[in-house]
Design an enzyme around this catalytic site. Structure first.
Site, PDB file in Angstrom:
ATOM      1  N   SER A 148      -2.026  -4.895  -7.936  1.00  0.00           N
ATOM      2  CA  SER A 148      -1.233  -4.380  -8.389  1.00  0.00           C
ATOM      3  C   SER A 148       0.323  -4.230  -8.271  1.00  0.00           C
ATOM      4  O   SER A 148       0.428  -4.954  -7.287  1.00  0.00           O
ATOM      5  CB  SER A 148      -1.548  -3.166  -8.564  1.00  0.00           C
ATOM      6  N   TYR A 161      -3.032   5.226  -3.850  1.00  0.00           N
ATOM      7  CA  TYR A 161      -3.220   4.102  -4.859  1.00  0.00           C
ATOM      8  C   TYR A 161      -2.492   2.867  -4.181  1.00  0.00           C
ATOM      9  O   TYR A 161      -2.883   1.919  -4.281  1.00  0.00           O
ATOM     10  CB  TYR A 161      -2.516   4.430  -6.351  1.00  0.00           C
TER      11      TYR A 161
END
Length: 257
Positions: A148, A161
């Protein structure tokens, strides 16, 4: 061997994509299938996996299913070993299964932290280990870990996250260090902000969308199909000397201040 565009073809190869019944995972499955790969759709729910497999078969793709939960080491190893023994080799693995939880870091619950890590990090380790043991025996394989922009950048309310995706980036490098000598290429594919079900709240937030479009050089959200070219490259023989890298597909977000 001289380069040809056939280096990007995936004919005769089988790809397992975890969490592939929706969102990015489903679109990556379509992309690899369009390049010739036979697909192995994964979900922890049998009926959901069967429905998606049927849908993809109707689109002309070759599809099988593997039902397991990436957080259940025993279950996933039995499923992967059984698939290898009964159906055939998994040549390509895309570790796509992931979740998001949002809260201020000072209020983030221990339960949500552990759930994030079990899915986003532990799942990548356990599935990769199970598949890689077969790849090592064959002397070849492709592993693509979905990272990501949060593998590099942090934002308020999603620090855990970001921690999980930063760890996946480094685990990818570790896979390269350990498994490259066995003919395995392990790389990361790092999406920027894409309009997916996971990001629905952000897509619908006009203020955030305006900020994102100004922050991203491309000036817009990504479309999930725009991840497929990078995935096909990393899954194909065109990337045989690419290892331990993370390819950002983010409209330039991580390249500018």
């Amino acid at each position: 061997m001289s380069f040809t565009t056939t280096s990007f073809q995936l004919d005769g190869r089988r790809a397992l994509i975890t969490g592939s019944c929706k969102g990015i995972g489903l679109e990556l499955a379509r992309g690899l299938g369009s390049a010739g790969a036979s697909l192995v759709i994964n979900d922890r729910n049998l009926q959901k996996a069967q429905a998606v497999a049927s849908q993809l078969r109707d689109e002309g793709l070759s599809v099988e299913i593997a039902v397991f939960d990436v957080t259940d080491r025993t279950q996933l190893r039995e499923a992967i070993n059984g698939f290898e023994a009964q159906t055939g080799a998994i040549d390509i693995l895309i570790n796509n299964a992931g979740i998001q939880r949002r809260a201020p870091l000072e209020d983030f619950s221990a339960e949500d932290w552990h759930e994030l890590m079990r899915v986003n990090l532990d799942g990548v380790f356990h599935v990769s280990q199970a598949v890689a043991q077969h790849m090592i025996a064959r002397g070849r394989g492709k592993i693509i870990n979905i990272c990501s922009v949060q593998s590099e950048l942090a934002r308020p309310t999603i620090a855990p996250y970001a921690a999980s995706k930063g760890a996946v980036k480094m685990l990818t490098k570790g896979m390269c260090a350990e498994w490259a000598r066995h003919g395995i290429q392990a790389n990361g594919l790092a999406p920027g902000y894409f309009a997916t079900e996971m990001n629905r709240a952000l897509v619908d937030d006009q203020g955030f969308s305006e900020w994102l479009c100004k922050r991203t050089p491309a000036g817009r959200w990504g479309r999930v199909e725009e991840l497929c070219g990078a995935a096909v490259f990393l899954a194909s023989s065109a990337s045989d000397f690419v290892n331990g890298q993370t390819l950002f597909v983010d409209g330039g977000l991580t390249s500018v201040v």
